[in-house]
Write a protein that holds these residues in place. Structure first.
Motif, PDB file in Angstrom:
ATOM      1  N   THR A 140       2.337   0.334  -8.732  1.00 16.24           N
ATOM      2  CA  THR A 140       2.368   1.769  -8.467  1.00 16.24           C
ATOM      3  C   THR A 140       3.094   2.540  -9.551  1.00 16.24           C
ATOM      4  O   THR A 140       2.956   3.746  -9.645  1.00 16.24           O
ATOM      5  CB  THR A 140       3.049   2.053  -7.107  1.00 16.24           C
ATOM      6  OG1 THR A 140       4.363   1.507  -7.143  1.00 16.24           O
ATOM      7  CG2 THR A 140       2.246   1.451  -5.971  1.00 16.24           C
ATOM      8  N   HIS A 141       3.881   1.849 -10.341  1.00  8.68           N
ATOM      9  CA  HIS A 141       4.644   2.538 -11.371  1.00  8.68           C
ATOM     10  C   HIS A 141       4.575   1.751 -12.676  1.00  8.68           C
ATOM     11  O   HIS A 141       4.627   0.517 -12.675  1.00  8.68           O
ATOM     12  CB  HIS A 141       6.106   2.684 -10.922  1.00  8.68           C
ATOM     13  CG  HIS A 141       6.838   3.755 -11.653  1.00  8.68           C
ATOM     14  ND1 HIS A 141       7.361   3.564 -12.906  1.00  8.68           N
ATOM     15  CD2 HIS A 141       7.118   5.027 -11.319  1.00  8.68           C
ATOM     16  CE1 HIS A 141       7.953   4.677 -13.318  1.00  8.68           C
ATOM     17  NE2 HIS A 141       7.817   5.584 -12.366  1.00  8.68           N
ATOM     18  N   THR A 142       4.496   2.455 -13.768  1.00 14.19           N
ATOM     19  CA  THR A 142       4.374   1.829 -15.081  1.00 14.19           C
ATOM     20  C   THR A 142       5.588   0.970 -15.410  1.00 14.19           C
ATOM     21  O   THR A 142       5.444  -0.111 -15.990  1.00 14.19           O
ATOM     22  CB  THR A 142       4.194   2.919 -16.163  1.00 14.19           C
ATOM     23  OG1 THR A 142       3.123   3.756 -15.776  1.00 14.19           O
ATOM     24  CG2 THR A 142       3.894   2.302 -17.505  1.00 14.19           C
ATOM     25  N   LEU A 143       6.766   1.425 -15.044  1.00 15.92           N
ATOM     26  CA  LEU A 143       7.973   0.655 -15.334  1.00 15.92           C
ATOM     27  C   LEU A 143       7.980  -0.676 -14.599  1.00 15.92           C
ATOM     28  O   LEU A 143       8.424  -1.696 -15.139  1.00 15.92           O
ATOM     29  CB  LEU A 143       9.221   1.468 -14.980  1.00 15.92           C
ATOM     30  CG  LEU A 143       9.509   2.669 -15.878  1.00 15.92           C
ATOM     31  CD1 LEU A 143      10.715   3.444 -15.358  1.00 15.92           C
ATOM     32  CD2 LEU A 143       9.759   2.214 -17.302  1.00 15.92           C
ATOM     33  N   LEU A 144       7.488  -0.684 -13.359  1.00 12.50           N
ATOM     34  CA  LEU A 144       7.403  -1.944 -12.613  1.00 12.50           C
ATOM     35  C   LEU A 144       6.419  -2.897 -13.284  1.00 12.50           C
ATOM     36  O   LEU A 144       6.684  -4.099 -13.395  1.00 12.50           O
ATOM     37  CB  LEU A 144       6.974  -1.684 -11.169  1.00 12.50           C
ATOM     38  CG  LEU A 144       8.005  -1.013 -10.266  1.00 12.50           C
ATOM     39  CD1 LEU A 144       7.398  -0.724  -8.903  1.00 12.50           C
ATOM     40  CD2 LEU A 144       9.226  -1.904 -10.112  1.00 12.50           C
ATOM     41  N   ARG A 145       5.285  -2.359 -13.712  1.00 12.86           N
ATOM     42  CA  ARG A 145       4.294  -3.189 -14.389  1.00 12.86           C
ATOM     43  C   ARG A 145       4.881  -3.782 -15.669  1.00 12.86           C
ATOM     44  O   ARG A 145       4.736  -4.972 -15.939  1.00 12.86           O
ATOM     45  CB  ARG A 145       3.054  -2.364 -14.716  1.00 12.86           C
ATOM     46  CG  ARG A 145       1.957  -3.228 -15.345  1.00 12.86           C
ATOM     47  CD  ARG A 145       0.870  -2.431 -16.000  1.00 12.86           C
ATOM     48  NE  ARG A 145       1.445  -1.759 -17.159  1.00 12.86           N
ATOM     49  CZ  ARG A 145       1.047  -0.587 -17.611  1.00 12.86           C
ATOM     50  NH1 ARG A 145       0.092   0.067 -17.007  1.00 12.86           N
ATOM     51  NH2 ARG A 145       1.609  -0.043 -18.671  1.00 12.86           N
ATOM     52  N   ASP A 146       5.564  -2.946 -16.461  1.00  7.30           N
ATOM     53  CA  ASP A 146       6.152  -3.419 -17.715  1.00  7.30           C
ATOM     54  C   ASP A 146       7.246  -4.459 -17.470  1.00  7.30           C
ATOM     55  O   ASP A 146       7.350  -5.438 -18.215  1.00  7.30           O
ATOM     56  CB  ASP A 146       6.701  -2.248 -18.521  1.00  7.30           C
ATOM     57  CG  ASP A 146       5.607  -1.352 -19.067  1.00  7.30           C
ATOM     58  OD1 ASP A 146       4.435  -1.785 -19.061  1.00  7.30           O
ATOM     59  OD2 ASP A 146       5.925  -0.221 -19.484  1.00  7.30           O
TER      60      ASP A 146
END
Length: 186
Positions: A2-8
């Motif tokens: 849901t969030h780019t930071l979590l994916r990264d």
């Protein structure tokens, strides 16, 4: 995610070897689904490769191939998909993207030096079309030096006429003679 930071963050938690394996798996899955386009043998402004279903995803496939490991097959796939992505961008009039992708593809060791020069010439054409004339001029200088070093007369002629519109180029009308230096304005 849901969030780019979590994916990264999740991506960074993967070990490098596992990441490379997953990228290679993603690439092979896409290739099984879409097929693998052939590596072009003739590259010039007159012979563009036929569209392929993988072209839409070619930039992403190039990224997967580049991250999929350090081996000759991965380098060849990276070169192939960078070229296909640039050609796709060119077909869809995105000259800035096409120029950048052609420049990246021209640096791929998987292509022989003559094809690298032809791809760089395609990048020069795209840079000229999008108005980045200083960058085009720099690439023309590099291309002239490479053509002279390789004694590639045809590339040298094409490079000398790179900024000239297509309808004025002598090779458009079947000229394939020996290179000559065009008269330059003083």
């Amino acid at each position: 995610f849901t969030h780019t930071l979590l994916r990264d963050a999740a991506y960074q938690l993967q070990l490098p070897a596992d990441r490379a394996r997953l990228h290679a798996l993603a690439l092979s899955s896409f290739e099984a689904w879409l097929g693998v386009p052939a590596l072009p043998e003739i590259i010039d402004g007159e012979h563009t490769p036929e569209p392929h279903p993988a072209d839409v995803f070619a930039a992403e496939l190039a990224a997967h191939a580049a991250a999929g490991g350090d081996n000759p097959e991965a380098e060849q796939r990276t070169a192939l998909y960078l070229f296909r992505a640039a050609t796709f961008a060119r077909r869809h009039d995105d000259t800035v993207l096409a120029a950048g992708l052609y420049l990246r593809a021209s640096s791929c060791a998987a292509f022989n030096p003559a094809i690298q020069r032809r791809i760089r010439l395609l990048a020069v054409n795209e840079l000229t079309l999008c108005g980045k004339l200083e960058e085009a001029k720099e690439q023309i200088a590099i291309l002239c030096a490479q053509a002279q070093d390789a004694q590639d007369i045809e590339s040298e002629v094409h490079t000398e006429y790179a900024p000239v519109p297509t309808f004025l180029r002598p090779w458009t009308y079947g000229y394939r003679g020996r290179a000559h230096k065009p008269a330059r304005a003083a």
